[in-house]
Design a protein around this motif. Structure first.
Motif, PDB file in Angstrom:
ATOM      1  N   VAL A 273       4.254   4.792   1.376  1.00 54.46           N
ATOM      2  CA  VAL A 273       3.346   5.780   1.963  1.00 54.46           C
ATOM      3  C   VAL A 273       3.525   7.090   1.193  1.00 54.46           C
ATOM      4  O   VAL A 273       4.629   7.644   1.175  1.00 54.46           O
TER       5      VAL A 273
ATOM      6  N   ARG B 116       2.865  10.212   1.433  1.00 53.05           N
ATOM      7  CA  ARG B 116       3.256  11.507   1.983  1.00 53.05           C
ATOM      8  C   ARG B 116       4.672  11.497   2.537  1.00 53.05           C
ATOM      9  O   ARG B 116       5.183  12.530   2.949  1.00 53.05           O
ATOM     10  N   LEU B 117       5.290  10.309   2.579  1.00 49.61           N
ATOM     11  CA  LEU B 117       6.635  10.222   3.155  1.00 49.61           C
ATOM     12  C   LEU B 117       7.683  10.183   2.056  1.00 49.61           C
ATOM     13  O   LEU B 117       7.441   9.653   0.969  1.00 49.61           O
TER      14      LEU B 117
ATOM     15  N   GLU C 171      12.187   8.339   4.410  1.00 50.11           N
ATOM     16  CA  GLU C 171      11.240   8.075   5.503  1.00 50.11           C
ATOM     17  C   GLU C 171      10.517   6.747   5.302  1.00 50.11           C
ATOM     18  O   GLU C 171      10.238   6.018   6.253  1.00 50.11           O
TER      19      GLU C 171
ATOM     20  N   LEU D  61      10.625   3.382   7.850  1.00 53.06           N
ATOM     21  CA  LEU D  61       9.365   3.030   8.508  1.00 53.06           C
ATOM     22  C   LEU D  61       9.451   1.792   9.425  1.00 53.06           C
ATOM     23  O   LEU D  61       9.032   1.865  10.587  1.00 53.06           O
TER      24      LEU D  61
ATOM     25  N   MET E 148      11.289   2.635  12.505  1.00 52.38           N
ATOM     26  CA  MET E 148      10.501   3.507  13.369  1.00 52.38           C
ATOM     27  C   MET E 148       9.488   2.678  14.169  1.00 52.38           C
ATOM     28  O   MET E 148       9.352   2.851  15.379  1.00 52.38           O
TER      29      MET E 148
ATOM     30  N   ARG F   7      13.283  -0.840   2.020  1.00 50.70           N
ATOM     31  CA  ARG F   7      12.472  -0.848   3.228  1.00 50.70           C
ATOM     32  C   ARG F   7      12.309  -2.271   3.767  1.00 50.70           C
ATOM     33  O   ARG F   7      12.396  -2.511   4.976  1.00 50.70           O
TER      34      ARG F   7
END
Lengths: 401, 240
Positions: free
Chosen positions: B113, B115-116, B120, B124, B127, B172
């Motif tokens: 992503v 913008r992350l 972050e 993900l 989250m 991730r």
């Protein structure tokens, strides 16, 4: 997924496309601000008018000749015409112990001239009591003298505007002005404050009621203004008035008695309706802002197709994707609405500085409903894009096909 | 590289000795007026901890097979058992749960992503799974250390090299400790050195017990696997 994380993710996403987010917020801000400002104007008008009315005194009753009702008998022998209100009617009302004072009124228009200057103005025929009943104030001289109602006297009181039109800066007191074919001596000038509901008290000439009757060659009164002793006994005063007039008019109750309260509530109703319709008109801009949110979110969904596919691959079920995108559009509308409220209230403050006489107070219900409307449109219009996002096929979304 | 694995017990689970069983699976798409057979009567059995590469020309159905294995795509017909569970009967939400807990994906295009930050992006899946912020931070820190990304944790994807991006993507994919790792052309967008590095990371994960399936048309990479499946026209041609 934790609530806190949903919020953070949505805000992060909005931050990621800052220009687009700000433009959408602007649309929502304008929508909400216009709701606030327009309803404030409507509400302000209402407050202003009711305030003006209250300054007249709430224990005022107004008697009009004629009765508002529909009758349908066969050709009437007595005739459908109502009896005129006369000076004798007015005088008889003084019998009621609930009446403190009253002022009969005749209204007409006539040319008033002084020297070469000529002006068509409203002529009010009344008595000395009018001064108290209508809460007038003088800038020069005195009001009409205490006379028997049926005595004419060649004196008159001018509104400040009429005075300056006819006399300019010259002295008016003691001068004789011509009113149609009659003449009268100016004994007083009304104060500038005297603008009260309906009649511009700046542009009138007031003379004794009997003089006015002679001028207009008519014995019928336009109104009788009655001041009750207290606000509490206003109903009793009304009953008295009806009873007395009925006796005098051979059993016919052919007058309408308005109380200040009924007038006030009528105006209240009219002006509240005005406020609601202004709010409704402004609400259209909220709708437009909602459509803009939908548009922006649709673009966001197609731009972030791969991201949506990824979220699905990472194990986000449909409802989670739906929630994420709905939260985004809800934030767009919520932040826009809050900014709009602030902008609207700031606008009110600025206007208040320019027009201190007019009350710029946003009605509570408008603030809350603008906020609620904004959030509802945000979520409502966010639903379509969010569902589109949630129903994307992850394989297609990830491959960018 | 430390990854806690509990894959051994999977083998002992139930009567089905295999980790994954595909039986006579069909999957076809409509492309214009033509029906394209992505998968045509494919049967396949995978044991826990295997290292498999799927090879074949484009359009041979290897990506479709990977998507079906990863529960992103549902077969039109056939039988699919994942750890003894009949996948064909699961709802969309249950499939999402399987993907979240048991399967990791690595893509050719990384799919980070933008913008992350790296950290972050790695966080993900945790989250989405509703893991608390505190635990997330711990586990992401551990992953950053494992994948040699500590000094890159606050960088956004566009500030990372291709190799670093793919390492973030692998971190991730494995943060939820899945038992199956699916990689679709993981080195397709990388230069030679980065490719070696990424392949090394994937193979190390496999040595620690994760079941690794790699789709590639790079024969050099494909041959490194213990088991190579060759596909053509939606069918398995060779399996060795």
């Amino acid at each position: 997924m934790k609530f806190h994380d949903v919020i953070e993710f949505a805000l992060h996403a909005l931050e990621g496309y800052l220009a687009r987010t700000l433009l959408t917020l602007l649309a929502m801000t304008i929508g909400v601000a216009s709701v606030v400002l327009l309803t404030t104007l409507g509400e302000g008008a209402r407050l202003y008018v009711t305030d003006q009315f209250s300054s007249l005194g709430t224990n005022l009753l107004i008697i009009l000749p004629g009765r508002t009702e529909t009758t349908g008998t066969a050709p009437p022998l007595t005739g459908g015409t109502t009896r005129d209100l006369t000076l004798e009617d007015a005088a008889s009302l003084e019998r009621s112990r609930h009446v403190r004072r009253l002022a009969p009124i005749i209204v007409g228009a006539a040319p008033v001239s002084f020297g070469q200057l000529d002006r068509e103005v409203t002529i009010l025929g009344s008595t000395a009591s009018l001064f108290e009943v209508r809460k007038l104030s003088m800038s020069q001289g005195q009001f009409l003298p205490e006379l028997e109602m049926n005595l004419a006297s060649p004196v008159c009181v001018l509104g400040y505007k009429l005075k300056s039109e006819l006399f300019g800066n010259k002295k008016a007191l003691g001068q004789w002005v011509r009113v149609s074919a009659d003449r009268c001596r100016v004994i007083g000038i009304l104060d500038e404050e005297g603008l009260s509901v309906g009649v511009d008290m700046g542009d009138v000439l007031i003379m004794p009621v009997a003089s006015a009757q002679r001028l207009f060659n008519s014995s019928s009164l336009f109104r009788i203004l009655v001041e009750a002793r207290h606000k509490e006994i206003i109903d009793k005063a009304r009953d008295d008035i009806r009873r007395i007039i009925k006796e005098r008019h051979e059993g016919e109750e052919d007058v309408t008695v308005l109380t200040q309260d009924s007038l006030l509530s009528t105006f209240n109703r009219i002006l509240s309706t005005l406020t609601y319709s202004l709010g409704g008109i402004a609400g259209v801009s909220l709708l437009v802002a909602g459509i803009m949110i939908m548009n922006v979110m649709l673009v966001a969904v197609s731009q972030r197709t791969a991201e949506i596919g990824l979220l699905k691959a990472l194990g986000a079920p449909r409802h989670q994707i739906l929630l994420l995108f709905l939260t985004e559009s809800a934030f767009l509308s919520l932040l826009g609405a809050l900014a709009g409220l602030l902008a609207g209230l700031a606008g009110n403050w600025v206007l208040q500085q320019y027009f201190p006489m007019f009350p710029f107070v946003a009605p509570q219900w408008a603030l809350w409903s603008a906020l609620a409307m904004a959030i509802l449109t945000g979520i409502g219009f966010g639903l379509v894009p969010a569902r589109r996002a949630a129903s994307l096929d992850p394989v297609v979304a990830l491959s960018g096909r | 590289m430390v990854l806690l694995r509990e894959s051994k017990q999977v083998n002992n689970q139930g009567p089905d000795a295999f980790f994954i069983t595909l039986g006579h699976v069909d999957r076809s798409f409509k492309l214009g007026d033509e029906m394209v057979h992505g998968l045509d009567d494919v049967s396949l059995q995978i044991k826990s901890g295997e290292y498999i590469s799927i090879m074949g020309p484009s359009g041979s159905g290897k990506s479709t097979l990977l998507n079906v294995l990863g529960l992103l795509d549902k077969p039109d017909q056939g039988d699919y058992r994942f750890q003894g569970q009949n996948i064909m009967q699961l709802s969309e939400q249950e499939l999402a749960g399987f993907r979240r807990e048991k399967i990791g994906f690595v893509f050719q295009a990384f799919h980070l992503v933008p913008r992350l930050s790296a950290a972050e992006n790695i966080a993900l899946p945790l989250m989405l799974a509703g893991v608390s912020h505190l635990e997330r931070t711990d586990r992401v820190q551990q992953a950053l250390e494992n994948f040699n990304l500590v000094d890159r944790s606050h960088h956004r994807p566009d500030q990372l090299s291709g190799g670093q991006r793919q390492r973030v993507a692998i971190a991730r994919a494995t943060i939820t400790r899945p038992s199956l790792l699916l990689a679709d052309e993981p080195t397709g967008n990388l230069d030679h050195n980065s490719s070696l590095e990424v392949v090394g990371v994937l193979e190390e994960l496999n040595r620690q017990g994760i079941t690794l399936v790699v789709v590639t048309h790079d024969s050099e990479l494909g041959k490194r696997a213990d088991r190579v499946i060759q596909m053509l026209d939606g069918k398995i041609r060779t399996d060795a």
